[in-house]
Design an enzyme around this catalytic site. Structure first.
Site, PDB file in Angstrom:
ATOM      1  CG  LEU A  91      -1.889   1.175   1.348  1.00  0.00           C
ATOM      2  CD1 LEU A  91      -2.863   1.197   0.178  1.00  0.00           C
ATOM      3  CD2 LEU A  91      -2.634   1.103   2.682  1.00  0.00           C
ATOM      4  CG  ASP A  92      -0.606   4.747  -0.109  1.00  0.00           C
ATOM      5  OD1 ASP A  92      -1.119   4.827  -1.245  1.00  0.00           O
ATOM      6  OD2 ASP A  92      -1.245   4.960   0.937  1.00  0.00           O
ATOM      7  CD  GLU A  93       5.619   0.410   1.780  1.00  0.00           C
ATOM      8  OE1 GLU A  93       6.387  -0.476   1.347  1.00  0.00           O
ATOM      9  OE2 GLU A  93       5.311   0.525   2.980  1.00  0.00           O
TER      10      GLU A  93
END
Length: 307
Positions: free
Chosen positions: A250-252
């Site tokens: 997530l979000d990486e």
């Protein structure tokens, strides 16, 4: 091979390098492989063999000794469509196989088909719709999918199909199945323009296209609801936005573009949010443009973005 860059002409996607050339006669060759002598010469030699004129060339090496090499070449070749199969065969024989290179050949004549997913917040969505209508993005937005019906009238005003697919927070399987039925095989890119749902790993594996997301750059700080109020309470001096490819982490995912704007103690949480929205829509528009203009080369969790 040291990092280098040459720009023979202006690289605006609607002008410059192509001038008044027929878009069907413009090719973009993307090459990525282990850095080694002779790559640029070989690529140039193949294009010269076909009578192509190189109008723009960007290259980068992560390390001249054993690093990773990236190259984007834009060229003009008369009757490219008719000669494409032959050119691809020679590229594979002289570039792909000997250098163990990953390569692709694209053309601006084929605009990327893009789907946008959104929830209730409209600023990033409307920025993309507006820029497409003005011809500032090399894309065709073929649909907008939302888990709410809030923005239906705004989207349909642009003549673009709006599809409302409600999401059950306890089980998103049915919603993702319906989304995939619309997307698979129909789009080249999916853009999350403030789509406030977590995308599952199964969706990413099956959608068949890259997915780009936008979010404020406070992460991993100020997570959850009310990030701008939290930021103001903390006294931040900069706010910004990040556009990245979506991965199972997530979000990486690999970052495409970021930007910031300075703020101070006099700004309210609402003003911070307004300024943050301005940054978000600009950053996302640039990320979408660069991706669809074949300027973003991915390697593991990194990106090389050519100007």
């Amino acid at each position: 091979m040291a990092a280098a860059k040459t720009d023979a002409v202006e690289q605006n996607p609607n002008a410059g390098a192509r001038g008044d050339a027929d878009p069907s006669e413009i090719g973009r060759l993307i090459v990525q492989c282990s850095d080694q002598p002779g790559i640029v010469s070989t690529v140039s030699g193949v294009l010269a063999q076909f009578g192509a004129n190189i109008v723009s060339l960007d290259q980068h090496s992560t390390d001249p000794s054993g690093g990773r090499f990236f190259q984007r070449t834009e060229f003009h070749l008369a009757h490219l469509s008719a000669r494409r199969a032959e050119l691809e065969s020679v590229l594979e024989a002289r570039v792909g196989e000997p250098y163990e290179a990953e390569w692709s050949l694209a053309s601006p004549a084929r605009r990327k088909r893009v789907a946008i997913m959104v929830s209730k917040t409209d600023h990033c969505l409307l920025e993309l719709l507006w820029r497409q209508r003005r011809g500032e993005l090399p894309i065709d937005i073929v649909m907008v999918i939302s888990n709410h019906s809030t923005l239906a009238d705004d989207v349909r005003a642009f003549g673009i199909p709006f599809v409302h697919i409600a999401v059950d927070s306890s089980d998103k399987t049915a919603a993702e199945r319906a989304q995939l039925e619309l997307l698979r095989g129909n789009v080249d890119l999916v853009v999350l323009a403030r789509y406030m749902q977590i995308i599952s790993e199964n969706f990413l594996e099956r959608v068949g296209a890259p997915v780009i997301n936008i979010h404020h750059s406070f992460l991993p700080a100020f997570v959850g609801a009310g990030p701008y109020q939290k930021a103001r309470d903390r006294g931040v001096k900069m706010i910004g936005a990040t556009a990245h490819y979506v991965t199972a982490d997530l979000d990486e995912g690999p970052i495409i573009e970021q930007d910031v704007v300075r703020v101070d103690h006099g700004h309210s949480a609402q003003e911070l949010q307004r300024r943050g929205a301005d940054v978000e829509r600009r950053v996302l528009a640039r990320a979408v443009e660069w991706h669809c203009d074949d300027r973003v080369l991915r390697h593991d969790n990194l990106t090389v973005v050519f100007d």
